[in-house]
Design a protein around this motif. Structure first.
Motif, PDB file in Angstrom:
ATOM      1  N   THR A 100      86.905  37.484  10.025  1.00 61.19           N
ATOM      2  CA  THR A 100      87.817  36.951  11.039  1.00 61.19           C
ATOM      3  C   THR A 100      89.247  36.796  10.501  1.00 61.19           C
ATOM      4  O   THR A 100      90.042  36.041  11.063  1.00 61.19           O
ATOM      5  N   THR A 101      89.582  37.491   9.437  1.00 66.67           N
ATOM      6  CA  THR A 101      90.950  37.426   8.908  1.00 66.67           C
ATOM      7  C   THR A 101      91.948  37.866   9.968  1.00 66.67           C
ATOM      8  O   THR A 101      91.798  38.912  10.600  1.00 66.67           O
ATOM      9  N   ALA A 102      92.989  37.059  10.172  1.00 64.13           N
ATOM     10  CA  ALA A 102      94.023  37.390  11.154  1.00 64.13           C
ATOM     11  C   ALA A 102      95.422  37.194  10.596  1.00 64.13           C
ATOM     12  O   ALA A 102      96.384  37.754  11.127  1.00 64.13           O
ATOM     13  N   ALA A 103      95.566  36.406   9.534  1.00 63.77           N
ATOM     14  CA  ALA A 103      96.888  36.123   8.985  1.00 63.77           C
ATOM     15  C   ALA A 103      97.522  37.349   8.350  1.00 63.77           C
ATOM     16  O   ALA A 103      98.746  37.446   8.267  1.00 63.77           O
ATOM     17  N   VAL A 104      96.680  38.265   7.885  1.00 62.86           N
ATOM     18  CA  VAL A 104      97.158  39.474   7.220  1.00 62.86           C
ATOM     19  C   VAL A 104      96.428  40.677   7.811  1.00 62.86           C
ATOM     20  O   VAL A 104      95.217  40.624   8.033  1.00 62.86           O
ATOM     21  N   ALA A 220      71.966  27.765  19.970  1.00 62.95           N
ATOM     22  CA  ALA A 220      70.732  28.511  20.205  1.00 62.95           C
ATOM     23  C   ALA A 220      70.744  29.869  19.521  1.00 62.95           C
ATOM     24  O   ALA A 220      69.693  30.408  19.177  1.00 62.95           O
ATOM     25  N   TYR A 221      71.928  30.423  19.334  1.00 61.17           N
ATOM     26  CA  TYR A 221      72.040  31.785  18.775  1.00 61.17           C
ATOM     27  C   TYR A 221      72.930  31.748  17.528  1.00 61.17           C
ATOM     28  O   TYR A 221      74.079  31.301  17.600  1.00 61.17           O
ATOM     29  N   GLU A 222      72.376  32.196  16.423  1.00 60.78           N
ATOM     30  CA  GLU A 222      73.136  32.309  15.188  1.00 60.78           C
ATOM     31  C   GLU A 222      73.313  33.778  14.844  1.00 60.78           C
ATOM     32  O   GLU A 222      72.379  34.572  14.981  1.00 60.78           O
ATOM     33  N   ALA A 223      74.501  34.140  14.395  1.00 54.00           N
ATOM     34  CA  ALA A 223      74.777  35.538  14.072  1.00 54.00           C
ATOM     35  C   ALA A 223      75.642  35.605  12.816  1.00 54.00           C
ATOM     36  O   ALA A 223      76.480  34.740  12.580  1.00 54.00           O
ATOM     37  N   GLY A 224      75.430  36.652  12.048  1.00 50.98           N
ATOM     38  CA  GLY A 224      76.191  36.829  10.821  1.00 50.98           C
ATOM     39  C   GLY A 224      77.466  37.613  11.007  1.00 50.98           C
ATOM     40  O   GLY A 224      78.319  37.634  10.123  1.00 50.98           O
ATOM     41  N   VAL A 225      77.609  38.269  12.160  1.00 49.64           N
ATOM     42  CA  VAL A 225      78.796  39.088  12.417  1.00 49.64           C
ATOM     43  C   VAL A 225      79.403  38.691  13.753  1.00 49.64           C
ATOM     44  O   VAL A 225      78.691  38.383  14.713  1.00 49.64           O
ATOM     45  N   VAL A 226      80.736  38.712  13.814  1.00 50.58           N
ATOM     46  CA  VAL A 226      81.413  38.251  15.018  1.00 50.58           C
ATOM     47  C   VAL A 226      81.179  39.196  16.186  1.00 50.58           C
ATOM     48  O   VAL A 226      81.191  38.764  17.354  1.00 50.58           O
ATOM     49  N   GLU A 227      80.967  40.482  15.924  1.00 52.00           N
ATOM     50  CA  GLU A 227      80.720  41.426  17.010  1.00 52.00           C
ATOM     51  C   GLU A 227      79.499  41.027  17.831  1.00 52.00           C
ATOM     52  O   GLU A 227      79.505  41.128  19.063  1.00 52.00           O
TER      53      GLU A 227
END
Length: 296
Positions: A100-104, A220-227
């Motif tokens: 989720t890097t957004a600053a750079v 309820a839902y856990e995910a390792g990737v933001v997609e």
């Protein structure tokens, strides 16, 4: 014993195959096997347990590989330091980044770095902020871009804050809260949440905000990737709190999503981290590209 033998042993340990190790080292397998056998005779121990299907380190091999990696790293650093003394940056730069890097703009940054320092081999890997910080302390990474709860810093590494950010509520476009000017954590506490895996810094940012507000929520839902998180929300399965700087550009191209500001929502910092002990020339060069000075 020489450095090439050490490289061969480490390659076999990492690939668990004499064939793949030979391919990695650009040498014929018979030569690699011969050099390792000679080293084993010199040491008087077997470094590998071999069968027709498997290759595994012995206990002696495990101990040897740990020190061999240190020797190889020291040799590589010696070459890089010698080159740096003449004004040429060489060697390897291992970079870590959260998804989720957004600053750079990391790809753009790496492009600029390569243009300035084409002799440096850059390796990039993504992961959790805590794992990336630990990898810097262990010497497996040189530098990393992290996301942490506001006010928190990883121990044992140098850091500089790149940006401060607030989370926003991400809901399906047809959700009852979509279009509201703002909400509070109490307004959304009864919602079904999608979030990162429990125990990660990315998850901790939201967990701490709800705990501080005296609220309990249902993840309820856990995910390792933001997609995957975004896809679950778009399907109407839950809502999420995500860093605004990261999710706003994505939501602009995803009509199935709506963003709502959260008055008392989580805050995070994005920071750059690197080893506080004698950064390599390649690391210092990256800090220079970023406009960040080192101490001492």
């Amino acid at each position: 014993m020489d450095l090439q033998q050490m490289r061969y042993v480490v390659a076999v340990a990492e690939t668990r195959s004499f064939t793949r190790a030979a391919e990695r080292c650009f040498v014929v397998q018979s030569s690699l096997s011969h050099r390792i056998a000679g080293l084993e005779r010199e040491l008087g121990v077997k470094l590998f347990a071999r069968s027709s299907r498997r290759v595994e380190l012995t206990s002696a091999g495990t101990a040897f590989v740990a020190r061999a990696r240190e020797c190889l790293a020291a040799a590589d650093r010696a070459v890089a330091d010698a080159a740096a003394a003449t004004g040429v940056v060489r060697g390897r730069l291992a970079v870590g980044v959260i998804v989720t890097t957004a600053a750079v703009d990391v790809p753009e940054l790496l492009q600029r770095y390569r243009a300035r320092h084409p002799d440096v081999r850059v390796a990039l890997r993504s992961g959790r902020s805590d794992d990336l910080a630990a990898a810097i302390r262990d010497g497996d990474l040189d530098i990393a871009f992290l996301g942490l709860p506001e006010g928190e810093r990883p121990p044992g590494v140098e850091t500089v804050v790149l940006d401060h950010d607030r989370h926003v509520l991400v809901v399906p476009a047809g959700h009852r809260l979509a279009g509201l000017p703002e909400v509070t954590l109490r307004d959304i506490a009864e919602e079904t949440f999608v979030d990162f895996v429990d125990g990660t810094p990315a998850r901790a940012q939201s967990d701490r905000a709800f705990t501080a507000a005296g609220l309990v929520r249902d993840v309820a839902y856990e995910a390792g990737v933001v997609e995957l998180i975004i896809r679950l929300i778009a399907r109407g399965l839950g809502v999420a709190l995500l860093p605004s700087a990261f999710i706003r550009p994505l939501a602009a191209d995803t009509p199935e999503l709506a963003l709502v500001p959260v008055v008392d929502g989580p805050r995070r910092i994005e920071c750059l981290a690197w080893s506080r002990f004698n950064p390599s020339p390649a690391t210092r060069a990256m800090l220079d590209v970023l406009g960040v000075g080192t101490r001492g």
